[in-house]
Write a protein that holds these residues in place. Structure first.
Motif, PDB file in Angstrom:
ATOM      1  N   ILE A  81      52.737  48.334   5.703  1.00  0.00           N
ATOM      2  CA  ILE A  81      53.614  47.912   4.633  1.00  0.00           C
ATOM      3  C   ILE A  81      55.035  48.395   4.882  1.00  0.00           C
ATOM      4  CG2 ILE A  81      53.260  49.950   3.178  1.00  0.00           C
ATOM      5  CD1 ILE A  81      53.107  48.010   0.785  1.00  0.00           C
ATOM      6  N   ALA A  82      55.994  47.588   4.474  1.00  0.00           N
ATOM      7  CA  ALA A  82      57.401  47.908   4.702  1.00  0.00           C
ATOM      8  C   ALA A  82      57.828  49.104   3.861  1.00  0.00           C
ATOM      9  CB  ALA A  82      58.270  46.692   4.380  1.00  0.00           C
ATOM     10  N   ARG A  83      58.909  49.707   4.242  1.00  0.00           N
ATOM     11  CA  ARG A  83      59.481  50.832   3.504  1.00  0.00           C
ATOM     12  C   ARG A  83      59.888  50.375   2.101  1.00  0.00           C
ATOM     13  NH1 ARG A  83      64.783  52.792   6.317  1.00  0.00           N
ATOM     14  NH2 ARG A  83      65.264  50.647   5.729  1.00  0.00           N
ATOM     15  N   PRO A  84      59.470  51.098   1.056  1.00  0.00           N
ATOM     16  CA  PRO A  84      59.831  50.691  -0.303  1.00  0.00           C
ATOM     17  C   PRO A  84      61.329  50.854  -0.549  1.00  0.00           C
ATOM     18  CG  PRO A  84      58.717  52.808  -0.340  1.00  0.00           C
ATOM     19  CD  PRO A  84      58.618  52.291   1.064  1.00  0.00           C
ATOM     20  N   PRO A  85      61.900  50.038  -1.449  1.00  0.00           N
ATOM     21  CA  PRO A  85      63.345  50.120  -1.707  1.00  0.00           C
ATOM     22  C   PRO A  85      63.820  51.499  -2.114  1.00  0.00           C
ATOM     23  CG  PRO A  85      62.432  48.134  -2.693  1.00  0.00           C
ATOM     24  CD  PRO A  85      61.267  48.943  -2.194  1.00  0.00           C
ATOM     25  N   ARG A 110      67.072  54.842   2.194  1.00  0.00           N
ATOM     26  CA  ARG A 110      67.887  55.739   3.029  1.00  0.00           C
ATOM     27  C   ARG A 110      67.049  56.543   4.004  1.00  0.00           C
ATOM     28  NH1 ARG A 110      72.576  58.201  -1.028  1.00  0.00           N
ATOM     29  NH2 ARG A 110      73.387  56.179  -1.739  1.00  0.00           N
ATOM     30  N   LEU A 111      65.758  56.455   3.886  1.00  0.00           N
ATOM     31  CA  LEU A 111      64.881  57.169   4.805  1.00  0.00           C
ATOM     32  C   LEU A 111      64.888  56.455   6.161  1.00  0.00           C
ATOM     33  CD1 LEU A 111      62.689  59.508   4.880  1.00  0.00           C
ATOM     34  CD2 LEU A 111      61.011  57.657   4.575  1.00  0.00           C
ATOM     35  N   PRO A 112      65.102  57.164   7.256  1.00  0.00           N
ATOM     36  CA  PRO A 112      65.089  56.497   8.569  1.00  0.00           C
ATOM     37  C   PRO A 112      63.739  55.830   8.834  1.00  0.00           C
ATOM     38  CG  PRO A 112      65.995  58.721   8.732  1.00  0.00           C
ATOM     39  CD  PRO A 112      65.440  58.595   7.343  1.00  0.00           C
ATOM     40  N   GLN A 113      63.793  54.735   9.551  1.00  0.00           N
ATOM     41  CA  GLN A 113      62.565  53.989   9.835  1.00  0.00           C
ATOM     42  C   GLN A 113      61.548  54.852  10.581  1.00  0.00           C
ATOM     43  OE1 GLN A 113      61.304  51.274   8.888  1.00  0.00           O
ATOM     44  NE2 GLN A 113      62.943  49.959   8.129  1.00  0.00           N
ATOM     45  N   TRP A 114      62.027  55.698  11.489  1.00  0.00           N
ATOM     46  CA  TRP A 114      61.086  56.527  12.228  1.00  0.00           C
ATOM     47  C   TRP A 114      60.351  57.482  11.290  1.00  0.00           C
ATOM     48  CZ3 TRP A 114      61.475  61.746  11.878  1.00  0.00           C
ATOM     49  CH2 TRP A 114      62.716  62.291  11.514  1.00  0.00           C
ATOM     50  N   ALA A 115      61.059  57.975  10.269  1.00  0.00           N
ATOM     51  CA  ALA A 115      60.413  58.877   9.314  1.00  0.00           C
ATOM     52  C   ALA A 115      59.396  58.118   8.455  1.00  0.00           C
ATOM     53  CB  ALA A 115      61.468  59.543   8.433  1.00  0.00           C
ATOM     54  N   LEU A 130      56.155  57.659  10.239  1.00  0.00           N
ATOM     55  CA  LEU A 130      55.325  58.861  10.205  1.00  0.00           C
ATOM     56  C   LEU A 130      54.607  59.006   8.865  1.00  0.00           C
ATOM     57  CD1 LEU A 130      57.623  61.509  11.958  1.00  0.00           C
ATOM     58  CD2 LEU A 130      55.580  60.398  12.893  1.00  0.00           C
ATOM     59  N   LEU A 131      55.283  58.624   7.786  1.00  0.00           N
ATOM     60  CA  LEU A 131      54.711  58.771   6.456  1.00  0.00           C
ATOM     61  C   LEU A 131      53.744  57.657   6.096  1.00  0.00           C
ATOM     62  CD1 LEU A 131      57.894  59.807   4.416  1.00  0.00           C
ATOM     63  CD2 LEU A 131      55.949  61.274   5.000  1.00  0.00           C
ATOM     64  N   ARG A 132      53.933  56.500   6.716  1.00  0.00           N
ATOM     65  CA  ARG A 132      53.223  55.304   6.270  1.00  0.00           C
ATOM     66  C   ARG A 132      51.709  55.432   6.421  1.00  0.00           C
ATOM     67  NH1 ARG A 132      55.580  49.977   8.709  1.00  0.00           N
ATOM     68  NH2 ARG A 132      54.981  51.044  10.633  1.00  0.00           N
ATOM     69  N   ARG A 133      51.243  55.978   7.514  1.00  0.00           N
ATOM     70  CA  ARG A 133      49.801  56.031   7.733  1.00  0.00           C
ATOM     71  C   ARG A 133      49.095  56.928   6.721  1.00  0.00           C
ATOM     72  NH1 ARG A 133      47.729  56.508  13.756  1.00  0.00           N
ATOM     73  NH2 ARG A 133      48.779  54.478  13.723  1.00  0.00           N
ATOM     74  N   PRO A 134      49.527  58.189   6.507  1.00  0.00           N
ATOM     75  CA  PRO A 134      48.852  58.994   5.476  1.00  0.00           C
ATOM     76  C   PRO A 134      49.026  58.407   4.074  1.00  0.00           C
ATOM     77  CG  PRO A 134      50.754  60.155   6.391  1.00  0.00           C
ATOM     78  CD  PRO A 134      50.507  58.981   7.271  1.00  0.00           C
ATOM     79  N   GLN A 135      50.189  57.812   3.814  1.00  0.00           N
ATOM     80  CA  GLN A 135      50.390  57.176   2.512  1.00  0.00           C
ATOM     81  C   GLN A 135      49.413  56.029   2.318  1.00  0.00           C
ATOM     82  OE1 GLN A 135      51.915  53.883   2.420  1.00  0.00           O
ATOM     83  NE2 GLN A 135      51.989  53.689   0.212  1.00  0.00           N
TER      84      GLN A 135
END
Length: 329
Positions: free
Chosen positions: A199-203, A207-212, A215-220
Motif C-alpha cells: 500500500i502507498a504511503r498515507p497522506p 514528509r516521510l522519506p519513501q525508504w523509511a 521499512l515501516l510498511r511490512r510490519p504495519q
C-alpha cells in the motif's frame, strides 16, 4: 409484525437526524475507525453484488487512500450534518444510481438493491460498535441496543427500502452471523483489500522519506491484517483460511484496552474526522448553522478525467473544517 410494518414504511415519514446525544455521534466519526477500514472494506466486498460493483465500476485500488479519505466526508455527513443530513443522504444514494451490471457468473447486481445497500450500512454500524466495544471503553448490551436503534434512524435518512433491516439488536446479530456464514464469498475484491503489503504511503506521512515508509510498511501491513482478521466474524475467518488463537484474542483485547487509555491523551479536537468535528462545533454554537459542511481537500479528489462521473463525490468547494467544540470522555 407491527414493528416490521413500521420499518417497511419508515421512509415515508419525516426522519429526525442523529445528534450529539447519540452514541453514534460519539463513536462513528472517531479516527480510531480508520483502523477498521480494511475490515469494513473486505466484508463489504465479500458480498457478491457489492463486490461485483466494486470490481467493475470502482478505481479504489488505484487510489486507496484518496478514495477512503474523501468517502468519509459524505458518509460521515449523514450522521453529523444535522439539518442537512437528509440532503447528504440523498446525495450518497445518488452516487449509487448507475452502479449496475452482471457479474462474471451471470448474476445481475445493482448498488441500490435493498440487500446490497443495507449490507454496506450494516458494516458501518458494526464498525461503530467495534470502535466503542473493542477499541474503546466497552459497551453494555443496553448501549448496543441503543446503537442499533440509532442505526435504523440513520438508515432511514437514505429513503430506501427498509425491508432488509432487522427489527431488533438480537435479530440483527442473527442476520449478521447468517450473512457471514451463508452469503459472503471469498472473491478477488475482498482479497485486494487485504493485500496491503504494498500500500502507498498515507497522506499524513507525506514528509516521510519513501525508504523509511518501505521499512515501516511490512510490519504495519502485518499488524493491520492481524487486527482485521481478529475482528472478522468466525465464519469469515474460516472462509478466507485465516487462523485465530486464544493467544491472539488475548493480545487483541490487550491492544484495545491500551488504545482506549492512550486515546484519552489525544485532545478532543483531534479525535474526530473533520466532518464530525464540524458537527460537534455547530452543536456547541461555535459554527454557524448556515456554514457549509466540511468537505474533502483537493488532494483526495479523483483524477480530473473521472470527476464528472456520477458515482464520485466531488464537492463544489472545500472550506476549512474549523475548530471543533467536542465533549470530553
Amino acid at each position: 409484525m407491527a414493528q416490521r410494518d413500521a420499518l417497511d414504511t419508515a421512509d415515508a415519514d419525516p426522519v429526525e437526524p442523529l445528534g450529539p446525544d447519540s452514541l453514534t455521534w460519539r463513536y462513528f466519526g472517531d479516527w480510531r475507525g480508520l483502523l477498521l477500514a480494511p475490515w469494513a472494506g473486505a466484508l463489504q466486498n465479500m458480498h457478491p453484488q457489492l463486490g461485483a460493483g466494486v470490481a467493475e465500476h470502482s478505481h479504489f485500488f488505484e487510489e486507496r487512500w484518496q478514495r477512503l479519505l474523501r468517502s468519509l466526508y459524505p458518509i460521515g455527513g449523514v450522521v453529523y450534518d444535522g439539518p442537512r443530513a437528509a440532503e447528504t443522504a440523498r446525495r450518497v444514494r445518488r452516487y449509487h444510481d448507475t452502479i449496475r451490471g452482471t457479474d462474471r457468473y451471470g448474476r445481475p447486481y445493482h448498488a441500490l438493491d435493498p440487500d446490497t445497500f443495507y449490507w454496506a450500512h450494516a458494516t458501518f454500524f458494526m464498525l461503530t460498535v467495534l470502535v466503542g466495544d473493542r477499541l474503546g471503553p466497552g459497551l453494555s448490551e443496553a448501549e448496543k441496543r441503543q446503537l442499533f436503534a440509532e442505526h435504523v434512524r440513520w438508515y432511514r435518512l437514505y429513503g430506501v427500502s427498509m425491508r432488509p433491516v432487522p427489527a431488533s439488536w438480537e435479530e440483527f446479530r442473527r442476520y449478521w452471523d447468517r450473512t457471514a456464514a451463508e452469503v459472503l464469498e471469498d472473491n478477488r475484491p475482498a482479497r485486494q483489500v487485504l493485500d496491503i503489503g504494498r500500500i502507498a504511503r498515507p497522506p499524513v506521512l507525506s514528509r516521510l522519506p519513501q525508504w523509511a515508509w518501505r521499512l515501516l510498511r511490512r510490519p504495519q501491513a502485518r499488524f493491520m491484517r492481524w487486527l482485521t482478521v481478529g475482528l472478522f466474524p468466525p465464519a469469515v475467518r474460516e472462509r478466507l483460511g485465516y487462523r485465530w488463537t486464544a493467544r491472539d484474542e488475548r493480545r487483541l483485547r490487550l491492544f484495545g484496552r491500551a488504545l482506549h487509555h492512550a486515546w484519552k491523551l489525544v485532545p478532543p479536537a483531534r479525535r474526530y474526522h473533520p466532518r464530525a468535528r464540524a458537527g460537534w462545533q455547530r452543536e456547541a454554537g461555535r459554527r454557524p448553522a448556515s456554514a457549509p459542511p466540511a468537505e474533502t481537500p483537493d488532494r483526495n479528489l479523483p483524477p480530473v478525467h473521472r470527476r464528472r462521473l456520477p458515482q464520485h463525490y466531488v464537492p463544489d468547494g472545500s472550506g476549512p473544517p474549523g475548530a471543533p467544540g467536542l465533549p470530553g470522555d
